[in-house]
Scaffold this motif. Sequence first.
Motif, mmCIF file in Angstrom:
data_model
loop_
_atom_site.group_PDB
_atom_site.id
_atom_site.type_symbol
_atom_site.label_atom_id
_atom_site.label_comp_id
_atom_site.label_asym_id
_atom_site.label_seq_id
_atom_site.Cartn_x
_atom_site.Cartn_y
_atom_site.Cartn_z
ATOM 1 N N ASP A 181 39.971 44.026 50.826
ATOM 2 C CA ASP A 181 39.705 44.172 49.396
ATOM 3 C C ASP A 181 40.850 43.522 48.636
ATOM 4 O OD1 ASP A 181 38.213 45.311 47.203
ATOM 5 O OD2 ASP A 181 39.835 46.770 47.002
ATOM 6 N N GLY A 182 40.554 42.828 47.559
ATOM 7 C CA GLY A 182 41.605 42.175 46.788
ATOM 8 C C GLY A 182 41.170 41.910 45.364
ATOM 9 N N ARG A 183 42.040 41.283 44.610
ATOM 10 C CA ARG A 183 41.782 40.952 43.208
ATOM 11 C C ARG A 183 42.116 39.475 42.983
ATOM 12 N NH1 ARG A 183 39.934 45.268 43.767
ATOM 13 N NH2 ARG A 183 40.436 47.235 42.792
ATOM 14 N N THR A 184 41.390 38.867 42.057
ATOM 15 C CA THR A 184 41.630 37.475 41.706
ATOM 16 C C THR A 184 41.168 37.258 40.266
ATOM 17 O OG1 THR A 184 41.361 35.186 42.454
ATOM 18 C CG2 THR A 184 39.402 36.604 42.567
ATOM 19 N N GLY A 185 41.591 36.170 39.670
ATOM 20 C CA GLY A 185 41.198 35.870 38.304
ATOM 21 C C GLY A 185 39.733 35.477 38.211
ATOM 22 N N ALA A 186 39.089 35.884 37.116
ATOM 23 C CA ALA A 186 37.707 35.492 36.827
ATOM 24 C C ALA A 186 37.724 34.608 35.589
ATOM 25 C CB ALA A 186 36.843 36.725 36.596
ATOM 26 N N TYR A 187 37.032 33.478 35.658
ATOM 27 C CA TYR A 187 37.019 32.502 34.575
ATOM 28 C C TYR A 187 35.582 32.163 34.181
ATOM 29 C CZ TYR A 187 41.839 31.811 36.021
ATOM 30 O OH TYR A 187 43.160 32.015 36.340
ATOM 31 N N ILE A 209 30.474 32.460 37.425
ATOM 32 C CA ILE A 209 31.878 32.516 37.046
ATOM 33 C C ILE A 209 32.650 31.664 38.040
ATOM 34 C CG2 ILE A 209 31.778 34.821 35.985
ATOM 35 C CD1 ILE A 209 33.073 35.941 38.571
ATOM 36 N N ALA A 210 33.891 31.404 37.720
ATOM 37 C CA ALA A 210 34.798 30.755 38.662
ATOM 38 C C ALA A 210 35.881 31.777 38.978
ATOM 39 C CB ALA A 210 35.393 29.496 38.055
ATOM 40 N N VAL A 211 36.325 31.828 40.225
ATOM 41 C CA VAL A 211 37.359 32.775 40.609
ATOM 42 C C VAL A 211 38.483 32.064 41.336
ATOM 43 C CG1 VAL A 211 35.763 34.735 40.758
ATOM 44 C CG2 VAL A 211 36.255 33.410 42.807
ATOM 45 N N GLY A 212 39.709 32.565 41.123
ATOM 46 C CA GLY A 212 40.868 32.008 41.794
ATOM 47 C C GLY A 212 42.147 32.518 41.172
ATOM 48 N N ASP A 213 43.260 32.247 41.824
ATOM 49 C CA ASP A 213 44.561 32.664 41.320
ATOM 50 C C ASP A 213 44.931 31.926 40.038
ATOM 51 O OD1 ASP A 213 44.872 34.473 43.390
ATOM 52 O OD2 ASP A 213 45.969 33.050 44.648
ATOM 53 N N SER A 214 44.335 30.747 39.814
ATOM 54 C CA SER A 214 44.553 29.982 38.592
ATOM 55 C C SER A 214 43.281 29.193 38.304
ATOM 56 C CB SER A 214 45.736 29.020 38.748
ATOM 57 O OG SER A 214 45.405 27.979 39.636
ATOM 58 N N ALA A 215 43.162 28.676 37.094
ATOM 59 C CA ALA A 215 41.993 27.873 36.736
ATOM 60 C C ALA A 215 41.893 26.627 37.615
ATOM 61 C CB ALA A 215 42.056 27.497 35.264
ATOM 62 N N ARG A 271 39.875 32.443 30.704
ATOM 63 C CA ARG A 271 39.987 33.554 31.651
ATOM 64 C C ARG A 271 39.234 34.749 31.074
ATOM 65 N NH1 ARG A 271 43.531 35.470 35.992
ATOM 66 N NH2 ARG A 271 43.488 37.736 35.931
ATOM 67 N N LEU A 272 38.378 35.355 31.912
ATOM 68 C CA LEU A 272 37.578 36.502 31.494
ATOM 69 C C LEU A 272 38.242 37.821 31.853
ATOM 70 C CD1 LEU A 272 34.118 35.216 32.763
ATOM 71 C CD2 LEU A 272 34.945 35.221 30.402
ATOM 72 N N GLY A 273 38.977 37.830 32.942
ATOM 73 C CA GLY A 273 39.584 39.070 33.428
ATOM 74 C C GLY A 273 39.855 38.973 34.910
ATOM 75 N N THR A 274 39.624 40.087 35.612
ATOM 76 C CA THR A 274 39.911 40.167 37.044
ATOM 77 C C THR A 274 38.643 40.488 37.822
ATOM 78 O OG1 THR A 274 42.147 40.920 36.564
ATOM 79 C CG2 THR A 274 41.325 41.335 38.783
ATOM 80 N N ALA A 275 38.398 39.730 38.880
ATOM 81 C CA ALA A 275 37.272 39.971 39.781
ATOM 82 C C ALA A 275 37.799 40.664 41.031
ATOM 83 C CB ALA A 275 36.597 38.651 40.158
ATOM 84 N N THR A 276 36.928 41.411 41.686
ATOM 85 C CA THR A 276 37.284 42.096 42.924
ATOM 86 C C THR A 276 36.696 41.337 44.103
ATOM 87 O OG1 THR A 276 37.288 44.235 41.821
ATOM 88 C CG2 THR A 276 37.068 44.264 44.211
ATOM 89 N N ILE A 277 37.537 41.016 45.074
ATOM 90 C CA ILE A 277 37.078 40.444 46.337
ATOM 91 C C ILE A 277 36.700 41.643 47.198
ATOM 92 C CG2 ILE A 277 37.695 39.093 48.368
ATOM 93 C CD1 ILE A 277 39.901 37.798 46.543
ATOM 94 N N VAL A 278 35.435 41.735 47.545
ATOM 95 C CA VAL A 278 34.920 42.900 48.261
ATOM 96 C C VAL A 278 35.361 42.862 49.718
ATOM 97 C CG1 VAL A 278 32.821 44.134 48.928
ATOM 98 C CG2 VAL A 278 32.958 43.016 46.701
ATOM 99 N N GLU A 279 35.884 43.998 50.197
ATOM 100 C CA GLU A 279 36.277 44.107 51.598
ATOM 101 C C GLU A 279 35.080 43.798 52.479
ATOM 102 O OE1 GLU A 279 38.274 47.290 54.696
ATOM 103 O OE2 GLU A 279 37.688 47.969 52.718
#
Length: 113
Positions: A81-87, A98-104, A59-67
């Motif tokens: 607009d939202g937030r999700t995990g960045a991997y 990167i990969a993004v999602g609530d979990s790996a 996990r790298l941190g948090t990505a922003t889902i752009v509105e």
Amino acid sequence: MTTHLRAGPRLLMTALLLTAGVGCAGSGGEAAASCSGLVTYGNRGYLPTGDTAFTVGERLGTATIVECDDTPNDPGVSIPDGRTGAYAVEGSDPADAIAVGDSAAEATLMKVR
């Protein structure tokens, strides 16, 4: 961990939201840019690839889902607009993918635009 797209209801909805509208045609028939599916991480924009076979790293941190509301005449279709995990993606520099999602296990592959 190799991640493959599984057709669970939550994952299917996420995939639809991330890929809806990418490459919409404009009124003149040419392709128009779309904000749908755009996420940002580390001052870069990433779009979904549709690739389902990749290996998720740490996990790298948090990505922003752009509105996004690129269909203003179609109420209820906008993406808030939202937030999700960045991997990390094994074998790729995060500056490229990167990969993004609530979990790996639910992560979607994204590549820099």
